[in-house]
Motif scaffolding. Sequence first.
Motif, PDB file in Angstrom:
ATOM      1  N   ASP A   1      -2.313   7.355  -4.445  1.00  0.00           N
ATOM      2  CA  ASP A   1      -3.757   7.454  -4.369  1.00  0.00           C
ATOM      3  C   ASP A   1      -4.414   6.811  -5.587  1.00  0.00           C
ATOM      4  O   ASP A   1      -5.367   6.030  -5.476  1.00  0.00           O
ATOM      5  CB  ASP A   1      -4.099   8.944  -4.298  1.00  0.00           C
ATOM      6  CG  ASP A   1      -5.454   9.156  -3.687  1.00  0.00           C
ATOM      7  OD1 ASP A   1      -5.739   8.450  -2.699  1.00  0.00           O
ATOM      8  OD2 ASP A   1      -6.214  10.007  -4.206  1.00  0.00           O
TER       9      ASP A   1
ATOM     10  N   ASN B   1       0.853  -1.184   0.000  1.00  0.00           N
ATOM     11  CA  ASN B   1       0.000   0.000   0.000  1.00  0.00           C
ATOM     12  C   ASN B   1       0.893   1.241   0.000  1.00  0.00           C
ATOM     13  O   ASN B   1       1.616   1.495   0.946  1.00  0.00           O
ATOM     14  CB  ASN B   1      -0.911  -0.021   1.238  1.00  0.00           C
ATOM     15  CG  ASN B   1      -1.814   1.178   1.293  1.00  0.00           C
ATOM     16  OD1 ASN B   1      -1.381   2.309   1.088  1.00  0.00           O
ATOM     17  ND2 ASN B   1      -3.085   0.947   1.576  1.00  0.00           N
TER      18      ASN B   1
ATOM     19  N   TYR C   1      -3.139   4.601  -7.568  1.00  0.00           N
ATOM     20  CA  TYR C   1      -2.922   3.148  -7.539  1.00  0.00           C
ATOM     21  C   TYR C   1      -3.995   2.485  -6.683  1.00  0.00           C
ATOM     22  O   TYR C   1      -4.616   1.493  -7.077  1.00  0.00           O
ATOM     23  CB  TYR C   1      -1.529   2.811  -6.994  1.00  0.00           C
ATOM     24  CG  TYR C   1      -1.360   1.327  -6.748  1.00  0.00           C
ATOM     25  CD1 TYR C   1      -1.039   0.466  -7.785  1.00  0.00           C
ATOM     26  CD2 TYR C   1      -1.571   0.780  -5.469  1.00  0.00           C
ATOM     27  CE1 TYR C   1      -0.929  -0.904  -7.572  1.00  0.00           C
ATOM     28  CE2 TYR C   1      -1.462  -0.585  -5.246  1.00  0.00           C
ATOM     29  CZ  TYR C   1      -1.138  -1.422  -6.293  1.00  0.00           C
ATOM     30  OH  TYR C   1      -1.045  -2.777  -6.078  1.00  0.00           O
ATOM     31  N   GLN C   2      -4.224   3.045  -5.493  1.00  0.00           N
ATOM     32  CA  GLN C   2      -5.170   2.435  -4.569  1.00  0.00           C
ATOM     33  C   GLN C   2      -6.577   2.429  -5.162  1.00  0.00           C
ATOM     34  O   GLN C   2      -7.289   1.436  -5.063  1.00  0.00           O
ATOM     35  CB  GLN C   2      -5.139   3.181  -3.228  1.00  0.00           C
ATOM     36  CG  GLN C   2      -5.531   2.330  -2.034  1.00  0.00           C
ATOM     37  CD  GLN C   2      -4.782   1.002  -1.959  1.00  0.00           C
ATOM     38  OE1 GLN C   2      -3.576   0.943  -2.131  1.00  0.00           O
ATOM     39  NE2 GLN C   2      -5.517  -0.103  -1.751  1.00  0.00           N
ATOM     40  N   LYS C   3      -6.940   3.548  -5.802  1.00  0.00           N
ATOM     41  CA  LYS C   3      -8.258   3.625  -6.440  1.00  0.00           C
ATOM     42  C   LYS C   3      -8.391   2.558  -7.509  1.00  0.00           C
ATOM     43  O   LYS C   3      -9.393   1.841  -7.575  1.00  0.00           O
ATOM     44  CB  LYS C   3      -8.437   5.007  -7.086  1.00  0.00           C
ATOM     45  CG  LYS C   3      -9.107   6.009  -6.154  1.00  0.00           C
ATOM     46  CD  LYS C   3      -9.455   7.279  -6.923  1.00  0.00           C
ATOM     47  CE  LYS C   3      -9.310   8.490  -6.018  1.00  0.00           C
ATOM     48  NZ  LYS C   3      -8.820   9.677  -6.719  1.00  0.00           N
TER      49      LYS C   3
ATOM     50  N   THR D   1      -0.501   1.083 -11.795  1.00  0.00           N
ATOM     51  CA  THR D   1      -1.848   1.651 -11.878  1.00  0.00           C
ATOM     52  C   THR D   1      -2.413   1.457 -13.286  1.00  0.00           C
ATOM     53  O   THR D   1      -3.568   1.056 -13.460  1.00  0.00           O
ATOM     54  CB  THR D   1      -1.799   3.164 -11.548  1.00  0.00           C
ATOM     55  OG1 THR D   1      -1.113   3.331 -10.320  1.00  0.00           O
ATOM     56  CG2 THR D   1      -3.193   3.743 -11.444  1.00  0.00           C
TER      57      THR D   1
ATOM     58  N   LYS E   1      -6.744  -0.193  -7.804  1.00  0.00           N
ATOM     59  CA  LYS E   1      -6.757  -1.535  -7.231  1.00  0.00           C
ATOM     60  C   LYS E   1      -8.136  -1.850  -6.652  1.00  0.00           C
ATOM     61  O   LYS E   1      -8.672  -2.950  -6.868  1.00  0.00           O
ATOM     62  CB  LYS E   1      -5.680  -1.668  -6.151  1.00  0.00           C
ATOM     63  CG  LYS E   1      -5.560  -3.096  -5.646  1.00  0.00           C
ATOM     64  CD  LYS E   1      -4.414  -3.291  -4.680  1.00  0.00           C
ATOM     65  CE  LYS E   1      -4.484  -4.677  -4.057  1.00  0.00           C
ATOM     66  NZ  LYS E   1      -3.443  -4.893  -3.047  1.00  0.00           N
ATOM     67  N   ASN E   2      -8.713  -0.886  -5.936  1.00  0.00           N
ATOM     68  CA  ASN E   2     -10.038  -1.102  -5.347  1.00  0.00           C
ATOM     69  C   ASN E   2     -11.078  -1.403  -6.432  1.00  0.00           C
ATOM     70  O   ASN E   2     -11.910  -2.304  -6.280  1.00  0.00           O
ATOM     71  CB  ASN E   2     -10.477   0.128  -4.549  1.00  0.00           C
ATOM     72  CG  ASN E   2      -9.622   0.315  -3.306  1.00  0.00           C
ATOM     73  OD1 ASN E   2      -8.882  -0.590  -2.906  1.00  0.00           O
ATOM     74  ND2 ASN E   2      -9.689   1.494  -2.709  1.00  0.00           N
TER      75      ASN E   2
ATOM     76  N   ASP F   1      -0.044   4.428  -0.257  1.00  0.00           N
ATOM     77  CA  ASP F   1      -0.580   5.586   0.484  1.00  0.00           C
ATOM     78  C   ASP F   1       0.135   5.756   1.817  1.00  0.00           C
ATOM     79  O   ASP F   1       0.491   6.863   2.217  1.00  0.00           O
ATOM     80  CB  ASP F   1      -2.076   5.376   0.793  1.00  0.00           C
ATOM     81  CG  ASP F   1      -2.942   5.730  -0.407  1.00  0.00           C
ATOM     82  OD1 ASP F   1      -2.480   6.553  -1.222  1.00  0.00           O
ATOM     83  OD2 ASP F   1      -4.049   5.182  -0.527  1.00  0.00           O
TER      84      ASP F   1
END
Length: 747
Positions: free
Chosen positions: A637, A560, A639-641, A739, A643-644, A562
């Motif tokens: 940020d 992660n 990347y996390q979006k 991403t 991935k989600n 973030d």
Amino acid sequence: MKTYTRFFNLIFMAIIFLCGISFAQMNTAQSEIEKKFDSYLNPADLNARLKILSAHPHHVGSPYDKENAEFILSQYKSWGWDTHIETFYVLFPTPKTRVLEMISPEKFTPILKEPPVKEDKTSYQTDEQLPTYNAYSIDGDVTGELVYVNYGIPSDYDQLDRMGISVKGKIVITRYGGAWRGIKPKVAAEHGAIGCIIYSDPKNDGYYVGDVYPKGAWRNEYGVQRGSVVDMPVYTGDPSTPFVGSTKNVKRLAVKDIKILTKIPVLPISYHDALPLLKSLTGPVVPNNWKGALPITYHVGPGLTKVHLKVESNWDIKPIHDVIAMIKGSEFPDQWVIRGNHHDGWVNGAEDPLSGQVAEMEEGKAIGELLKTGWRPKRTIIYCAWDGEEPGLLGSTEWCETHADELKQKAVAYINSDSNDRGFLSMEGSHSLETFINNVAKDVTDPEKGISVWERAKDRQIINTSSPEVKGELESTKNLKIGAMGSGSDYTPFLQHLGIASLNLGFGGEGEGGVYHSAYDSYDHYIRFGDPTFEYGIALAKTAGRAVLRLADDDILPFNFDDFAGRVSTYLNEIEKLTNNMREETNQLNLELKDSLFTEVADPTKTYIPPKREDPVPYLNFAPLENAVNTLKKSADEYQKAKNEFMKRGKEFTKDQEKSIDQLIYQSERFLTNKEGLTGRPWYEHEIYAPGFYTGYGVKTLPAVREAVESRKWEEANKQSVVVANTLDNYSKEIDKATEMLENAVK
Ligand SMILES: [Zn+2]
């Protein structure tokens, strides 16, 4: 088998998708495996193993060190692991001559020994023990006046300057604590001292803390802390082979050409031996925060107290034996999840390192049981038992240097442990693994309280902070902040030399210490004061074992960014604040000097030298770093979006795609390194985490910039801001690539 798994996965995914089962429930397969894993763990096995491994002294080069390596090898083999011993040949000095005597104002000869105690069976093995000494002290024979320098760290010498006391041509006596021991002779030599004695003061480690051994756990008057004094903040591993593995015929530096040995002779002693020396000191009484707990008035010296110190070592090459056990991954054999704990000790080493070693082996045993059920990890798992950690992370460093190229390519993460006791979970490491290890800790139950080890660690932090703000934050937090890593155990070559994301795990805080690196760190001590039921050994096995299993089996590696971006931003803020504080303090100091405040306040009956005027602190240019941190936050940020979204839609990668995104994710940490390394210490390549040049074990984050500021090298600080900003930008670009893969898959 691979195709089958993929096929069933697809069907499974389809069913989940159709039934609308939440993603969390997909992890039931994983939690079933973990439940099974737990069921194989048995405290009695840890106990039996500890008894065997700590039965004799097992330092580098000793017969029992080799026997232990062979025992560990045979165990892993019996559990179905592909195991071998990798041997390196390292420079390991052992004591030849140790002389310490007070020659004036009266004669006193310290005993330099740890006598056996009847409650401790292995303390009688005096013939097999390494005498009390500091490894990698240079040979020397010096006589001089004695000066007490407190912890012997740079600020203590500032204090000595105020008192008008110089250690030039003197022998210093310093107490353990305040910084890593190797810093003490280094700073003493920088100030012109000719010898260094380090003792354990009962205030830090003895009767002031608790009852002493064998009545209680704490250091008795004869206990001595052995330990390495090599200049580890410059590089770790065999001092004669920087950057390369110490294989049999490797070209080595001659002892006289090794830059990281101490510059002056060093010897550690007990408080029994230190007392007459300190008692005889004259000169000014020490400042309050320099006082220990011996029944004397502490004086600084110098004066009539003169000592003779002679140290000589046998500078021999000794073999070390790393045990390497492997289980090949079924889908991605070229992605390695690595776990390690050292097996060598200074003497019998029951707590350090065997308490962690027996837990790691229990994981090895349980994974072996899982194999019997037909389970295979997706990625390769490698379990290591390092030799030669105590002298300077020799086994892990030589292994890392020998296999550097392959490790850079294949290592997903490294999970370390060392000593382990009753108490609270401590988590440190790469911040890209912060959420991951927090989630692991939430799933492990504390053996004493029945709540999760995560909850208990959090509760302790809440209790221990006095700030209502921090309390509030902690109460609602999803993640505990994990500590950044300096040095002091085998993660250093992985993280700071090769750029492999790493974690260091262990329990402690309730087990009682006092035998660190002494002959009393024994089985008898550990089962009374360390972790008598071995339940915290089991808790460590559950925590580290889960971390390994999840990293080995997760679909997309659970990094992660973030968390990492947030921490780097905090570190940058700290440095900005530091610079501003230094500016204000400098202005204030110069004003006070101008107004002669110091001389007006000083007691005329005592020597007082005011501090020197400092050049004003300029405004530095942190803009490149600020921009880089901003970009990093955005990349993390996004990347996390992505991935989600990918997870929510239940998307799947092909095997090749998964392999590439995994590689991008775990190799991203490599981009935090700089081939040139840190200024003056090129072996340390990580731009975010390093052991402090003057703290040793203590971490310096964004070290190139922070240490430039601390040492008032303003131009260097500006220059390094650009270097680190570039490093962060390259890191962000790698995250962007991952991403993009996720976004393309969702399109
Ligand atoms: Zn250790």
